[in-house]
Design a protein around this motif. Structure first.
Motif, PDB file in Angstrom:
ATOM      1  N   LYS A   1       0.824  -1.209   0.000  1.00  0.00           N
ATOM      2  CA  LYS A   1       0.000   0.000   0.000  1.00  0.00           C
ATOM      3  C   LYS A   1       0.857   1.258   0.000  1.00  0.00           C
ATOM      4  O   LYS A   1       1.933   1.303   0.592  1.00  0.00           O
ATOM      5  N   ILE A   2       0.374   2.270  -0.669  1.00  0.00           N
ATOM      6  CA  ILE A   2       1.087   3.535  -0.783  1.00  0.00           C
ATOM      7  C   ILE A   2       0.778   4.393   0.442  1.00  0.00           C
ATOM      8  O   ILE A   2      -0.393   4.631   0.757  1.00  0.00           O
ATOM      9  N   PRO A   3       1.792   4.874   1.168  1.00  0.00           N
ATOM     10  CA  PRO A   3       1.528   5.696   2.349  1.00  0.00           C
ATOM     11  C   PRO A   3       1.006   7.079   1.968  1.00  0.00           C
ATOM     12  O   PRO A   3       1.221   7.560   0.856  1.00  0.00           O
ATOM     13  N   MET A   4       0.342   7.701   2.921  1.00  0.00           N
ATOM     14  CA  MET A   4      -0.241   9.025   2.667  1.00  0.00           C
ATOM     15  C   MET A   4       0.825  10.084   2.415  1.00  0.00           C
ATOM     16  O   MET A   4       0.540  11.133   1.838  1.00  0.00           O
ATOM     17  N   THR A   5       2.070   9.828   2.829  1.00  0.00           N
ATOM     18  CA  THR A   5       3.155  10.779   2.570  1.00  0.00           C
ATOM     19  C   THR A   5       3.474  10.899   1.085  1.00  0.00           C
ATOM     20  O   THR A   5       4.156  11.837   0.667  1.00  0.00           O
ATOM     21  N   ASN A   6       3.002   9.958   0.267  1.00  0.00           N
ATOM     22  CA  ASN A   6       3.174  10.085  -1.181  1.00  0.00           C
ATOM     23  C   ASN A   6       2.270  11.159  -1.773  1.00  0.00           C
ATOM     24  O   ASN A   6       2.521  11.661  -2.871  1.00  0.00           O
ATOM     25  N   TYR A   7       1.207  11.504  -1.060  1.00  0.00           N
ATOM     26  CA  TYR A   7       0.229  12.465  -1.569  1.00  0.00           C
ATOM     27  C   TYR A   7       0.272  13.813  -0.841  1.00  0.00           C
ATOM     28  O   TYR A   7      -0.205  14.808  -1.380  1.00  0.00           O
ATOM     29  N   TYR A   8       0.833  13.821   0.365  1.00  0.00           N
ATOM     30  CA  TYR A   8       0.829  15.036   1.180  1.00  0.00           C
ATOM     31  C   TYR A   8       2.177  15.198   1.875  1.00  0.00           C
ATOM     32  O   TYR A   8       2.861  14.207   2.164  1.00  0.00           O
ATOM     33  N   ASP A   9       2.525  16.451   2.172  1.00  0.00           N
ATOM     34  CA  ASP A   9       3.655  16.739   3.060  1.00  0.00           C
ATOM     35  C   ASP A   9       3.116  16.737   4.486  1.00  0.00           C
ATOM     36  O   ASP A   9       2.490  17.710   4.934  1.00  0.00           O
ATOM     37  N   LEU A  10       3.346  15.651   5.187  1.00  0.00           N
ATOM     38  CA  LEU A  10       2.785  15.468   6.518  1.00  0.00           C
ATOM     39  C   LEU A  10       3.822  15.744   7.598  1.00  0.00           C
ATOM     40  O   LEU A  10       5.015  15.463   7.424  1.00  0.00           O
ATOM     41  N   LEU A  11       3.360  16.264   8.706  1.00  0.00           N
ATOM     42  CA  LEU A  11       4.189  16.405   9.901  1.00  0.00           C
ATOM     43  C   LEU A  11       3.613  15.523  11.005  1.00  0.00           C
ATOM     44  O   LEU A  11       2.412  15.293  11.069  1.00  0.00           O
ATOM     45  N   TYR A  12       4.505  15.054  11.867  1.00  0.00           N
ATOM     46  CA  TYR A  12       4.074  14.307  13.053  1.00  0.00           C
ATOM     47  C   TYR A  12       4.162  15.222  14.270  1.00  0.00           C
ATOM     48  O   TYR A  12       5.135  15.963  14.432  1.00  0.00           O
ATOM     49  N   ARG A  13       3.158  15.141  15.121  1.00  0.00           N
ATOM     50  CA  ARG A  13       3.170  15.865  16.384  1.00  0.00           C
ATOM     51  C   ARG A  13       3.133  14.853  17.521  1.00  0.00           C
ATOM     52  O   ARG A  13       2.264  13.972  17.546  1.00  0.00           O
ATOM     53  N   VAL A  14       4.073  15.006  18.445  1.00  0.00           N
ATOM     54  CA  VAL A  14       4.174  14.098  19.586  1.00  0.00           C
ATOM     55  C   VAL A  14       3.850  14.875  20.856  1.00  0.00           C
ATOM     56  O   VAL A  14       4.446  15.925  21.122  1.00  0.00           O
ATOM     57  N   PHE A  15       2.915  14.337  21.625  1.00  0.00           N
ATOM     58  CA  PHE A  15       2.498  14.985  22.863  1.00  0.00           C
ATOM     59  C   PHE A  15       2.791  14.081  24.055  1.00  0.00           C
ATOM     60  O   PHE A  15       2.572  12.870  24.003  1.00  0.00           O
ATOM     61  N   LEU A  16       3.269  14.707  25.117  1.00  0.00           N
ATOM     62  CA  LEU A  16       3.489  14.017  26.390  1.00  0.00           C
ATOM     63  C   LEU A  16       2.385  14.439  27.347  1.00  0.00           C
ATOM     64  O   LEU A  16       2.116  15.635  27.509  1.00  0.00           O
ATOM     65  N   ILE A  17       1.725  13.460  27.931  1.00  0.00           N
ATOM     66  CA  ILE A  17       0.680  13.763  28.921  1.00  0.00           C
ATOM     67  C   ILE A  17       1.367  13.843  30.276  1.00  0.00           C
ATOM     68  O   ILE A  17       1.837  12.846  30.818  1.00  0.00           O
ATOM     69  N   SER A  18       1.420  15.057  30.815  1.00  0.00           N
ATOM     70  CA  SER A  18       2.208  15.299  32.023  1.00  0.00           C
ATOM     71  C   SER A  18       1.413  15.093  33.305  1.00  0.00           C
ATOM     72  O   SER A  18       1.979  14.812  34.345  1.00  0.00           O
TER      73      SER A  18
END
Length: 228
Positions: free
Chosen positions: A155-172
């Motif tokens: 399967k083709i990942p969505m990054t082939n169609y879009y410039d995606l960023l990842y956001r990582v959150f820490l629950i403090s």
């Protein structure tokens, strides 16, 4: 003479009832829903759509006159129809439409708004793997897949169609999960969160962000771990 006088009234009543049933069984709220370019046409039953009702679906590209039947959704009882394959040219705008049939009566068609998959699909969160390290946590992120495949079948990942960023959150604060700290935003597939306390539980959630459309995915499921 009486029969001749009554016949038009009877005919008029039948026609009126026929039109009323057409109106009552006409599908409502016809609209596309799309996640990771999986595009499905949804609708609601008519205001009085009781009994044995079947639905018929057609689609077309914007600007074309010819509507095409969706064979797998021709005479169905479900209130949705997968049009992913039919909308695979993701920058083209499309329409879908639905009609219903009950007791031999056909409703009018109800047509969706214009739908462009590339612009309107929702993006899912990335997959997340969490590994505890020495006073740190290592994260492995992977973009969601599209429904489309390469020649070899992967399967083709969505990054082939879009410039995606990842956001990582820490629950403090474990008592208030709404308090999330943004620890990382970028395109790296491996992220390390450092300077954490050992033997303390930390929870991570991640999301996908699409800058061009200013759109975020839902958050991933929460994963908790304890650094070594």
């Amino acid at each position: 003479m009486q029969l001749l006088t009554l016949a038009p009234c009877v005919l008029g009543t039948k026609v009126s009832g026929h039109r009323e049933l057409q109106r009552l069984i006409k599908p409502l709220k016809v609209e596309f829903h799309a996640l990771n370019l999986n595009s499905t046409l949804h609708w609601q039953p008519g205001s009085d759509a009781a009994g044995d009702i079947t639905y018929f679906v057609q689609y077309k590209v914007y600007g074309q006159n010819l509507w095409k039947n969706k064979e797998e959704c021709w005479g169905i009882r479900e209130v949705f129809c997968d049009l992913t394959h039919e909308t695979s040219d993701i920058r083209e705008p499309y329409y879908g439409r639905v009609k219903s049939v009950s007791a031999g009566v056909h409703s009018d068609w109800n047509t969706s708004s214009r739908f462009t998959p590339w612009r309107e699909t929702k993006i899912g969160p990335p997959s997340l793997k969490v590994t505890p390290r020495n006073k740190s946590i290592q994260l492995k992120l992977r973009a969601p897949n599209s429904p489309y495949k390469r020649r070899r079948g992967s399967k083709i990942p969505m990054t082939n169609y879009y410039d995606l960023l990842y956001r990582v959150f820490l629950i403090s604060n474990m008592l208030d999960e709404k308090q999330k700290i943004l620890m990382y935003e970028g395109t790296d597939k491996v992220v390390k969160i450092e300077d954490l306390k050992s033997e303390v539980s930390y929870c991570i959630v991640v999301e996908t962000y699409l800058p061009m459309l200013d759109r975020s995915s839902a958050c991933s499921s929460k994963i908790c771990t304890v650094p070594l």
